[in-house]
Write a protein that holds these residues in place. Structure first.
Motif, PDB file in Angstrom:
ATOM      1  N   PRO A 140       0.941  -1.375  -0.254  1.00  0.00           N
ATOM      2  CA  PRO A 140       0.139  -0.617   0.093  1.00  0.00           C
ATOM      3  C   PRO A 140       0.838   1.511   0.389  1.00  0.00           C
ATOM      4  O   PRO A 140       2.455   0.964   0.458  1.00  0.00           O
ATOM      5  CB  PRO A 140      -1.226   0.136   1.549  1.00  0.00           C
ATOM      6  CG  PRO A 140       0.121  -0.926   1.728  1.00  0.00           C
ATOM      7  CD  PRO A 140       0.453  -2.474   1.172  1.00  0.00           C
ATOM      8  N   SER A 141       0.541   2.289  -0.308  1.00  0.00           N
ATOM      9  CA  SER A 141       1.116   3.610  -0.427  1.00  0.00           C
ATOM     10  C   SER A 141       0.265   4.169   0.580  1.00  0.00           C
ATOM     11  O   SER A 141      -0.841   4.320   0.762  1.00  0.00           O
ATOM     12  CB  SER A 141       1.344   4.851  -2.366  1.00  0.00           C
ATOM     13  OG  SER A 141       0.278   4.505  -2.351  1.00  0.00           O
ATOM     14  N   ILE A 142       0.841   5.121   1.262  1.00  0.00           N
ATOM     15  CA  ILE A 142       0.370   6.682   2.349  1.00  0.00           C
ATOM     16  C   ILE A 142       0.427   7.793   1.822  1.00  0.00           C
ATOM     17  O   ILE A 142       1.219   8.156   1.452  1.00  0.00           O
ATOM     18  CB  ILE A 142       1.551   5.865   3.810  1.00  0.00           C
ATOM     19  CG1 ILE A 142       1.423   4.484   3.991  1.00  0.00           C
ATOM     20  CG2 ILE A 142       0.128   6.976   5.315  1.00  0.00           C
ATOM     21  CD1 ILE A 142      -0.014   4.494   3.987  1.00  0.00           C
ATOM     22  N   ASP A 143      -0.662   7.870   1.647  1.00  0.00           N
ATOM     23  CA  ASP A 143      -1.132   9.520   1.657  1.00  0.00           C
ATOM     24  C   ASP A 143      -0.700  10.609   2.803  1.00  0.00           C
ATOM     25  O   ASP A 143      -1.113  10.261   3.660  1.00  0.00           O
ATOM     26  CB  ASP A 143      -2.443   9.616   0.978  1.00  0.00           C
ATOM     27  CG  ASP A 143      -2.504   9.146  -0.401  1.00  0.00           C
ATOM     28  OD1 ASP A 143      -1.798   9.180  -1.091  1.00  0.00           O
ATOM     29  OD2 ASP A 143      -4.141   9.048  -0.027  1.00  0.00           O
ATOM     30  N   ILE A 144       0.975  11.367   2.619  1.00  0.00           N
ATOM     31  CA  ILE A 144       1.283  11.868   3.992  1.00  0.00           C
ATOM     32  C   ILE A 144       0.676  13.557   4.067  1.00  0.00           C
ATOM     33  O   ILE A 144       1.107  14.236   3.089  1.00  0.00           O
ATOM     34  CB  ILE A 144       2.810  11.947   3.660  1.00  0.00           C
ATOM     35  CG1 ILE A 144       3.008  10.518   3.991  1.00  0.00           C
ATOM     36  CG2 ILE A 144       3.041  12.694   4.816  1.00  0.00           C
ATOM     37  CD1 ILE A 144       4.105  10.376   3.930  1.00  0.00           C
ATOM     38  N   THR A 145      -0.063  13.535   4.710  1.00  0.00           N
ATOM     39  CA  THR A 145      -0.334  15.148   5.653  1.00  0.00           C
ATOM     40  C   THR A 145       0.528  15.584   6.197  1.00  0.00           C
ATOM     41  O   THR A 145       0.327  15.155   7.636  1.00  0.00           O
ATOM     42  CB  THR A 145      -1.204  15.180   4.885  1.00  0.00           C
ATOM     43  OG1 THR A 145      -2.174  15.574   4.865  1.00  0.00           O
ATOM     44  CG2 THR A 145      -2.231  16.899   5.935  1.00  0.00           C
TER      45      THR A 145
ATOM     46  N   ILE B 182      -6.592  22.157   3.174  1.00  0.00           N
ATOM     47  CA  ILE B 182      -5.711  21.438   4.372  1.00  0.00           C
ATOM     48  C   ILE B 182      -5.010  22.667   5.263  1.00  0.00           C
ATOM     49  O   ILE B 182      -4.455  23.895   5.065  1.00  0.00           O
ATOM     50  CB  ILE B 182      -4.271  20.775   4.271  1.00  0.00           C
ATOM     51  CG1 ILE B 182      -5.332  19.288   3.330  1.00  0.00           C
ATOM     52  CG2 ILE B 182      -4.873  19.840   6.024  1.00  0.00           C
ATOM     53  CD1 ILE B 182      -4.473  18.730   3.704  1.00  0.00           C
ATOM     54  N   LEU B 183      -5.675  22.508   6.446  1.00  0.00           N
ATOM     55  CA  LEU B 183      -5.706  24.208   7.266  1.00  0.00           C
ATOM     56  C   LEU B 183      -5.388  23.331   9.061  1.00  0.00           C
ATOM     57  O   LEU B 183      -6.132  22.267   8.895  1.00  0.00           O
ATOM     58  CB  LEU B 183      -6.768  25.181   8.137  1.00  0.00           C
ATOM     59  CG  LEU B 183      -7.156  25.829   6.436  1.00  0.00           C
ATOM     60  CD1 LEU B 183      -7.799  27.041   6.915  1.00  0.00           C
ATOM     61  CD2 LEU B 183      -5.238  27.161   6.675  1.00  0.00           C
ATOM     62  N   ILE B 184      -3.950  23.633   9.242  1.00  0.00           N
ATOM     63  CA  ILE B 184      -3.538  22.766  10.845  1.00  0.00           C
ATOM     64  C   ILE B 184      -3.712  24.293  11.778  1.00  0.00           C
ATOM     65  O   ILE B 184      -2.718  25.109  11.591  1.00  0.00           O
ATOM     66  CB  ILE B 184      -2.929  22.397  10.937  1.00  0.00           C
ATOM     67  CG1 ILE B 184      -2.248  21.393   9.823  1.00  0.00           C
ATOM     68  CG2 ILE B 184      -1.862  21.679  11.786  1.00  0.00           C
ATOM     69  CD1 ILE B 184      -0.900  20.618   9.363  1.00  0.00           C
ATOM     70  N   PHE B 185      -4.636  23.892  13.156  1.00  0.00           N
ATOM     71  CA  PHE B 185      -4.298  25.369  14.196  1.00  0.00           C
ATOM     72  C   PHE B 185      -3.645  24.368  15.108  1.00  0.00           C
ATOM     73  O   PHE B 185      -3.788  23.607  15.820  1.00  0.00           O
ATOM     74  CB  PHE B 185      -5.492  25.678  14.845  1.00  0.00           C
ATOM     75  CG  PHE B 185      -6.517  25.924  12.923  1.00  0.00           C
ATOM     76  CD1 PHE B 185      -7.038  27.729  12.495  1.00  0.00           C
ATOM     77  CD2 PHE B 185      -7.038  25.173  12.303  1.00  0.00           C
ATOM     78  CE1 PHE B 185      -7.095  28.214  11.532  1.00  0.00           C
ATOM     79  CE2 PHE B 185      -7.857  26.206  11.252  1.00  0.00           C
ATOM     80  CZ  PHE B 185      -8.075  27.423  11.204  1.00  0.00           C
TER      81      PHE B 185
END
Length: 748
Positions: free
Chosen positions: A671-676, A732-735
């Motif tokens: 499997p491939s992993i989509d990274i954020t 994508i937003l990270i708080f």
């Protein structure tokens, strides 16, 4: 007459425009400095056109002369010109396009006059000031107590016309003094806690001869006293506490700003000058040192003990110096030193004091070696006893016991050479064996470092918003025909001719569909051997009738329809020998999805914390021997943070935030992993929300499938192609929000 008035008005207007344009084009082309007698000097400014009188004002502290030339630009090669005059340090010429400013930095305030000679302006600094506006007497009319009184200022050149006080937003006291003439000669000096301003040849009206109590304004200024002393008006500003002041003049207003000093500014000021005692003056010729020390002791109310070896005489003249500075000067001059214990001051030669202290150290060392050993149990409350023990030992291999005499052991700074320490990890206790003084010192140290560390709650919020839009339009149509001469024909359940409408092509053919029926008439064929042994003749006619289903899909000419349409429209036309059908299919979809992840983690100051949530994906992987093994890959939401609380209750965070998901599988099954993921360090206030970063992705696809050449025909070409438009957006937003946990909440 009217025409002449209009003509004169027009001339005046044109002259005004030409004068303003000329003023705007005026430039300073040269500057020169000349030394005069009696500590005076002159500044000469060369202009490209006739100059105008500048707007000028003085600043008393620091001493500075400022002249502003409106509408003048500077063409000078330099901005700063060093001066070698006794009362001048340098001159600075700056320009911002709309005006030019000349700043002359002086050692002390001095009067000045200006005059214009052609295209040059001369500034004479140090000359006695004279009124530049009018030589006529100045008068002021005011009302006091309901009666109008007129005060004539004809005897003096100027007058103080107003005294005002206010408090600004920074807590500074601002004193505004209004003058009738800006060319008043002013002297300002500070004596003790008072600031004294003297306005020479200036009269004070009776209603301004008063004392203002401004204590209620909560500024360093407590009172403003204005009095007339001969031909001089004296303004005394009384202030208290640590403060700094700035005095400057703007035209007919003289401003004094008194600002309180902060604790940091006071500390910086004390560092520049270490002596802070009350000031005294000493002026003696050949006086005994012991008598000078007695005078200082009486001034400071200290008890003095002087050694018998303190002898000799000294000559000194000190004017208003701090007493501690005067004492230091006397001691250095005679090779003496001092020690102060409480309010007792001991003075002796420096060598004698050093020898006494050396003997005292050796005596203390002997007492320490003979002092009895005691054992104490120091319970560690919040920290790890083994970790604290390692702070005082340089050799990590000594995990059980450490003695102060061990070579390379850092405990010699805490424990004596006879002291030892043992760590009991079960009870988190350090067992000390040493003298009483060393044990007390160790306990004081532990009380400072064995404290609970602050805790931080880290809240992260990851928002992923997906938006997609898809639009597709396609066509499918078919065509079929038969030659009636050959006997073939189409037939349907509704008759030989039909026109049908439907939402699908399958709706055009009822039942099993359209039935095709045709007849073949064979020609005469001669054969060697027939069924009866005779050859066929031309009269033998064999009629073959064959019936079979003829589906619409068999007549496709263009197949560019939408795969899974949300809507379709079909049209069909059928005769006994001709068939045509057409289907338009369309698809349009619009979607919005939002994923919000909100991990939280609580950790201590400088303690790393990790929180994970997700899945581990198992897959088979071939080894070098040919066998397969099971391995795992993580697809998790993870928050990893190490906070550090600063002394001002802000937080420095080392952050790693990631949200992974399962992607497509490789041909080998892995499997491939989509990274954020984001990894950073940030400084945030307590309770504040920080936007660490964001990713915005937009993907737009436009495609067309068509029949070559036919699909390019205007308008009709739409019947021979399939149009596709697909738009996908991902944001994508990270708080991050850190909060320091109050220690009081832990006890509830």
């Amino acid at each position: 007459m009217i025409s002449r008035v209009k003509y004169c008005f027009l001339v005046l207007v044109l002259y005004g425009f030409s004068w303003s344009a000329a003023a705007a084009d005026n430039r300073v082309t040269d500057i020169d400095f000349t030394s005069l007698s009696s500590d005076q000097f002159e500044i000469s400014l060369q202009f490209s056109q006739l100059p105008t009188q500048p707007k000028s004002y003085e600043i008393a502290e620091p001493a500075r002369l400022v002249l502003d030339f409106a509408g003048v630009q500077s063409q000078l090669a330099k901005k700063k010109y060093p001066l070698s005059f006794e009362n001048a340090r340098d001159a600075v010429v700056v320009s911002d396009g709309s005006r030019t400013r000349l700043i002359v930095n002086l050692n002390e305030s001095a009067p000045f006059v200006t005059r214009i000679e052609g295209d040059r302006l001369l500034v004479k600094v140090g000359a006695a000031k004279t009124a530049q506006t009018s030589a006529m007497p100045i008068a002021s009319t005011y009302t006091e107590g309901g009666d109008e009184t007129r005060t004539d200022f004809a005897d003096l050149s100027a007058a103080l016309t107003g005294v005002d006080f206010r408090r600004d937003a920074t807590g500074a006291g601002l004193i505004k003094l209004d003058l009738s003439d800006p060319a008043v000669n002013i002297d300002i000096n500070k004596t003790g806690s008072k600031i004294r301003l003297e306005f020479y040849q200036t009269e004070l009206p009776d209603h301004l001869d008063r004392r203002l109590d401004v204590v209620d304004f909560a500024t360093p200024v407590t009172a403003i006293d204005t009095v007339q002393q001969g031909s001089t008006t004296v303004v005394t500003i009384e202030a208290e506490g640590q403060y700094d002041y700035l005095a400057y003049q703007a035209d007919k207003q003289y401003m004094v700003s008194i600002k309180p000093l902060t604790a940091a500014e006071v500390e910086l000021k004390n560092k520049k000058f270490d002596f802070t005692g009350d000031r005294l003056s000493l002026n003696f010729q050949d006086i005994e040192v012991r008598s000078v020390l007695q005078l200082i002791a009486d001034f400071t109310s200290l008890n003095l003990v002087a050694s018998d070896t303190v002898t000799g005489s000294i000559t000194l003249r000190l004017d208003k110096v701090p007493w501690d500075q005067a004492l230091e000067i006397v001691l250095k001059a005679k090779g003496l030193d001092k020690r102060q214990e409480g309010n007792v001051l001991m003075v002796a030669p420096a060598a004698e004091i050093a020898e006494q202290e050396r003997l005292q150290v050796e005596a203390n060392k002997q007492l320490q070696e003979l002092a009895p050993l005691e054992t104490a149990f120091v319970r560690i409350k919040y920290a790890d006893a083994a970790e604290i023990f390692e702070l005082f030992t340089a050799d990590d291999s000594q995990s059980g016991q450490s003695g102060g005499a061990t070579e390379g052991n850092a405990t010699t700074s805490i424990l004596s050479q006879r002291g030892s320490a043992i760590v009991d990890e079960r009870t988190n206790t350090i067992i000390l064996t040493d003298t009483e003084d060393k044990i007390d010192e160790f306990k004081r140290l532990i009380s400072e470092i064995d404290v609970p560390i602050k805790q931080v709650l880290i809240e992260a919020r990851i928002v992923i918003a997906n938006t997609d839009f898809k639009k597709e339009l396609g066509v499918t149509w078919g065509l079929a025909g038969l030659d009636k001469l050959s006997g073939g024909q189409f037939s349907s359940a509704n008759g030989d001719r039909s026109l049908g409408f439907s939402g699908r092509r399958s709706g055009l053919a009822p039942g099993a569909g359209v039935v095709e029926s045709f007849t073949y008439q064979a020609d005469e064929v001669e054969v060697d051997d027939g069924p009866d042994g005779l050859p066929f003749t031309l009269d033998d006619i064999v009629t073959v009738t064959q019936n079979y289903d003829f589906g619409l899909g068999d007549s496709l000419a263009v197949d560019l329809g939408v795969a899974n349409p949300t809507g379709a429209f079909s049209l069909g036309y059928l005769t006994d020998n001709f068939l045509i059908d057409l289907e338009l299919s369309a698809l349009e979809s619009d979607g919005y999805g939002e994923i919000v992840s909100q991990p939280k983690v609580l950790t201590g100051d400088k303690q790393q914390a990790v929180i994970k949530s997700g899945t581990e994906i198992a897959y088979q992987k071939a080894t070098s021997s040919g066998a397969t093994s099971i391995e795992f890959k993580e697809a998790v939401l993870q928050l990893e943070v190490t906070p550090q609380i600063t002394p001002d209750n802000r937080i420095i965070m080392d952050l790693l935030v990631s949200q992974d998901s399962v992607g497509a599988f490789t041909p080998t099954g892995e499997p491939s992993i989509d990274i954020t993921q984001i990894e950073t360090q940030a400084l945030v206030g307590d309770g504040q929300t920080l936007v660490l970063g964001g990713i915005f992705q937009t993907e737009e696809v436009k495609g067309t499938e068509k029949v070559p050449m036919l699909g390019d025909i205007p308008f009709l070409g739409k019947l021979f192609r399939n149009d596709l438009r697909n738009i996908e957006k991902r944001e994508i937003l990270i708080f991050i929000t850190p909060k320091i946990i109050d220690d009081n909440l832990l006890d509830r």
